[in-house]
Design an enzyme around this catalytic site. Sequence first.
Site, PDB file in Angstrom:
ATOM      1  N   HIS A 264       0.844  -1.212   0.000  1.00 27.38           N
ATOM      2  CA  HIS A 264       0.000   0.000   0.000  1.00 27.38           C
ATOM      3  C   HIS A 264       0.875   1.256   0.000  1.00 27.38           C
ATOM      4  CE1 HIS A 264      -4.036  -1.637   0.193  1.00 27.38           C
ATOM      5  NE2 HIS A 264      -3.707  -2.442   1.198  1.00 27.38           N
ATOM      6  N   ASP A 327      -0.594  -4.770   6.039  1.00 30.13           N
ATOM      7  CA  ASP A 327      -1.676  -5.540   5.421  1.00 30.13           C
ATOM      8  C   ASP A 327      -1.487  -5.652   3.908  1.00 30.13           C
ATOM      9  OD1 ASP A 327      -2.071  -2.730   5.341  1.00 30.13           O
ATOM     10  OD2 ASP A 327      -4.126  -3.037   4.637  1.00 30.13           O
ATOM     11  N   GLU A 328      -2.069  -6.704   3.380  1.00 26.33           N
ATOM     12  CA  GLU A 328      -2.258  -6.883   1.933  1.00 26.33           C
ATOM     13  C   GLU A 328      -0.995  -6.598   1.117  1.00 26.33           C
ATOM     14  OE1 GLU A 328      -6.958  -6.028   1.409  1.00 26.33           O
ATOM     15  OE2 GLU A 328      -5.748  -4.237   1.638  1.00 26.33           O
ATOM     16  N   THR A 329       0.098  -7.218   1.533  1.00 28.95           N
ATOM     17  CA  THR A 329       1.326  -7.086   0.748  1.00 28.95           C
ATOM     18  C   THR A 329       1.486  -8.357  -0.073  1.00 28.95           C
ATOM     19  OG1 THR A 329       2.264  -5.803   2.555  1.00 28.95           O
ATOM     20  CG2 THR A 329       3.802  -6.604   0.888  1.00 28.95           C
TER      21      THR A 329
END
Length: 692
Positions: A264, A327-329
């Site tokens: 992100h 998050d969300e890597t």
Amino acid sequence: MKQRYVTVLCFSVLLPIILTGQTVNAQPANSIQILNLMPLPQSITTDTGILVIDARFYAGFDGTHDSRLNAALDRLLHRLDRECGGIRRAQYEGGASAANVLLLKVAGPGGVVQGVDEDESYSLTITAQLAVLDAATDVGAIHGMETFLQLITTSNGECHLPAVTINDAPRFPWRGFMLDVSRHFEPVDVIKRTIDGMAIAKLNVFHWHLSDDQGFRAESKKFPRFTEAASGGMFYTQDQMREVVAYARARGIRVVPEFDMPGHTSSWLLAYPEIGAGEDIRALPTVFGIPQAELDPSNEKTFKFLDTFVGEMSEIFPDAYFHIGGDETAGKGWIENPRIAEFMKKQSLKTPADLQAYFNRRLLPILAKHGKKMMGWDEILNPELPRDIVIQSWRGEASLSQSAEQGFTGILSAPYYLDAQKTSAEMYLADPVPANTKLTADQQKLILGGEVCMWAEQIDPETVDSRVWPRTLAIAERFWSAQSDRNVEDMYRRLRVASLELEDAGLTHISGPERLRRNLWGSANPEVLEVMASVVEPVSFSDRYQGQHTDALSSLDRLVDAVVPDPPARVEIAREVNEVLAHPDSDDATAAELELRGRFAAWQRVSPELEAAALRSPRLSDLEMMAKQLGALGTMGLEALADLHLRTRAQAGWKDAQIATIEAAGKPSGLVRFVFLPAMRKLVEAAAMAPN
Ligand code: ACM
């Protein structure tokens, strides 16, 4: 919400009638339900008498106090004056014997930097002569002042408080609210009023999500390109961030900054491509999702950069915790970069998750050097990290238990994603440590509390309040009050009162949507639209994401933006239907039946006008299908009531036709959904069974 993107992938003016001498732990007894406290205190004992608040009233300190407490008391007097009128805004200087006084006895200020272990307890004793607020710290006293204000009732133009003794302390030490200001920026005045709301709710951590793909919102003097290149001019100066930290501290609230990494990070890499994994970022992405943009953990320069940056931000944010996101890597950019792939091989790091764990391990000493502990989303959970980091559970509640079982401290957020558009009741009943938990007593102690999360893909400064409030109050009560406080009906009763208190304190969750509806309808009095707006709510984040790809530039001014989640009509209609069905033998129409008839008739009446407006105005086109359905549902409701009242059985086929209509109306259209369909179904089924 699991994997956000993969799917598309009283004010009662009555004098309280209070039976006296009752001590109530947790669940309020019927006799004192008239009290409007939210969150509920741990213990209340009621007594006879009332303390009148009039022009003789003073408030002051018995003992030492600092400037924070002075300012808090000034704010209390200001709010008291607004509510009751005629209050002198001067603090009492005399001894403890005077009448009509609120006395504050506060042992000390509390932590220089408020910590997770701050003593937030207070006791409040009110008699006909005197109110005494006792607390160990300023923070406890600040919470007690909110309770004092919520105890006020007005009758015959006179303000007073009931005689009570309250002993109170939070169940969980970490009661947070997270706001994303990257996807849509929120100016400082929105942040401040949000903090005002948090203080009323006795929340104590403002988690500020300051960077994400769509914008870097914190000024760095060491790295000025963050805001020059990657904020679109919308960011907080260092002075403004310090101002917010001070504003929050004045209200007993910690500020935990989040700088989301190593994924992100499009905004980071637009400004400083040299610390990235090689993605060529030419502009801030306006489209939401998980773009391929990651920091480069194989490059020593990245950690040098982060050392300088964390050091700079640590001077602005004194809290012990620094949120690193995590998050969300996906790590696609890592695998596709031959240099990073080679680094992974050398370090025996098999997967992107392993490389992320390496990145976090490298980050730890940097945070420690600047006096910070790590906090991150649950992807950072890894046995090689120290146990005092805080894991924020968002991908389902299981990750919280898993981290506690491994000895990590954690907080729960998964059930408290406001953009999932769940009801206050659903979120209220979700407990960080439910009664049936399988965790041992020691593991339970590792669960510090929870955080409400407000992501900003689908909100802006005009709509944020109505998404956050009043539902956040219900969750705040879950974090503060006893585990056994689970009376949903009483929660909603108190929520209605506290919601008005919030609006009075400057939040715009009621007035904001009203203004949007006036603009949408193009009239000062959109009465016809109000009828519809009162019975629909926004669809969930993912349903809206599928139905309307908002991006950072979309204007959020459709019907969905002008209606509120879980509107009061949902529980009201359910209650009215239950009351009608509970009195099948009544010959006279009950008040509930009259209410329902009024509603159904209004739906019939407004339906053609709404439909015509939808056809005429592109801004109102979302209404078209719902307008037709609302009319049909109104007719259905009136027929069902008539059948019930006259005790006639509906004609054969009537029920099936109505259920088909209800099911069709259950499919959202125009990004909103009806909130009363389960109650309507119940009514129809009962009507179809009425005896001949
Ligand atoms: C998250 O919702 N991506 C933490």
